[in-house]
Design a protein around this motif. Sequence first.
Motif, short mmCIF file in Angstrom:
data_model
loop_
_atom_site.label_atom_id
_atom_site.label_comp_id
_atom_site.label_asym_id
_atom_site.label_seq_id
_atom_site.Cartn_x
_atom_site.Cartn_y
_atom_site.Cartn_z
N TYR A 32 94.22 -88.60 27.19
CA TYR A 32 94.15 -87.08 27.30
C TYR A 32 95.18 -86.47 28.57
CZ TYR A 32 89.65 -87.81 25.34
OH TYR A 32 88.72 -88.20 24.24
N ASN A 33 95.73 -87.66 29.52
CA ASN A 33 96.59 -87.30 30.54
C ASN A 33 97.94 -87.15 29.55
OD1 ASN A 33 95.44 -87.13 33.14
ND2 ASN A 33 95.25 -89.36 32.86
N GLN A 34 98.42 -87.92 28.60
CA GLN A 34 99.51 -87.71 27.70
C GLN A 34 99.17 -86.25 27.07
OE1 GLN A 34 100.17 -90.84 25.08
NE2 GLN A 34 102.22 -90.05 24.44
N ALA A 35 98.30 -85.99 26.60
CA ALA A 35 98.09 -84.93 25.65
C ALA A 35 98.23 -83.49 26.72
CB ALA A 35 96.75 -84.76 25.28
N ILE A 36 97.78 -83.44 28.04
CA ILE A 36 98.00 -82.52 28.87
C ILE A 36 99.39 -82.37 28.98
CG2 ILE A 36 97.40 -81.84 31.24
CD1 ILE A 36 94.52 -82.88 31.01
N ASP A 37 99.99 -83.56 29.51
CA ASP A 37 101.60 -83.39 29.81
C ASP A 37 102.14 -82.84 28.44
OD1 ASP A 37 103.82 -84.12 31.42
OD2 ASP A 37 104.40 -85.40 29.56
N LEU A 38 102.00 -83.20 27.17
CA LEU A 38 102.60 -82.43 26.13
C LEU A 38 102.28 -81.38 25.80
CD1 LEU A 38 102.45 -85.87 23.90
CD2 LEU A 38 104.34 -84.83 24.58
N ALA B 27 91.73 -80.56 26.44
CA ALA B 27 91.96 -82.08 27.30
C ALA B 27 91.34 -82.21 28.74
CB ALA B 27 93.37 -82.21 27.04
N HIS B 28 91.60 -80.94 29.45
CA HIS B 28 90.92 -81.05 30.96
C HIS B 28 89.52 -81.40 30.72
CE1 HIS B 28 94.64 -80.09 33.12
NE2 HIS B 28 94.92 -79.14 32.38
N THR B 29 88.58 -80.67 29.80
CA THR B 29 87.26 -81.08 29.79
C THR B 29 86.98 -82.42 29.81
OG1 THR B 29 86.93 -80.60 27.68
CG2 THR B 29 86.71 -78.59 29.18
N LYS B 30 87.99 -83.23 28.87
CA LYS B 30 87.60 -84.57 28.71
C LYS B 30 87.82 -85.58 29.86
CE LYS B 30 86.69 -84.54 24.26
NZ LYS B 30 85.23 -84.89 23.78
N LEU B 31 88.49 -84.91 30.77
CA LEU B 31 88.94 -85.61 32.18
C LEU B 31 87.98 -85.10 33.19
CD1 LEU B 31 92.60 -85.87 31.89
CD2 LEU B 31 91.06 -87.77 31.50
N GLU B 32 87.11 -84.31 32.83
CA GLU B 32 86.31 -83.29 33.84
C GLU B 32 86.78 -82.76 34.86
OE1 GLU B 32 83.21 -86.25 35.07
OE2 GLU B 32 82.72 -86.65 33.10
N GLU B 33 88.06 -82.09 34.25
CA GLU B 33 88.96 -81.05 35.33
C GLU B 33 88.44 -79.73 34.96
OE1 GLU B 33 92.74 -82.48 34.21
OE2 GLU B 33 92.51 -84.33 35.59
N TYR B 34 87.16 -79.30 35.34
CA TYR B 34 86.77 -78.08 34.98
C TYR B 34 87.65 -76.85 35.37
CZ TYR B 34 83.20 -81.10 33.25
OH TYR B 34 82.78 -82.35 32.47
N GLY B 35 87.99 -76.96 36.46
CA GLY B 35 88.95 -75.69 37.07
C GLY B 35 89.96 -75.58 36.17
#
Length: 90
Positions: free
Chosen positions: A27-33, A54-62
């Motif tokens: 997910y971090n790689q996806a977010i970067d891309l 992708a952020h939701t998968k990392l629980e980065e809801y904001g």
Amino acid sequence: MDSGSSKSSRAEELKVLANEAFKAHKYNQAIDLYSQAIDLNSQNAVYFANRAFAHTKLEEYGSAIQDATNAIDVDSKYSKACPFLDGYKI
């Protein structure tokens, strides 16, 4: 091919790579891309919505809410961004 066309093409290539990273649970790689794709073409709601997911998968809801909002700002008819905003007041 003009610069705008090549940027859009490269952005699409990055989206494909991001989708592959997402499917591999990177997910971090996806977010970067997705971010790189957005840098090249910030008028594509799909890039913002996919990055939100992708952020939701990392629980980065904001961050997910911000990206979903950006997706709707870019294309108010892009309904796939709406589930991220369900229950939130903007």
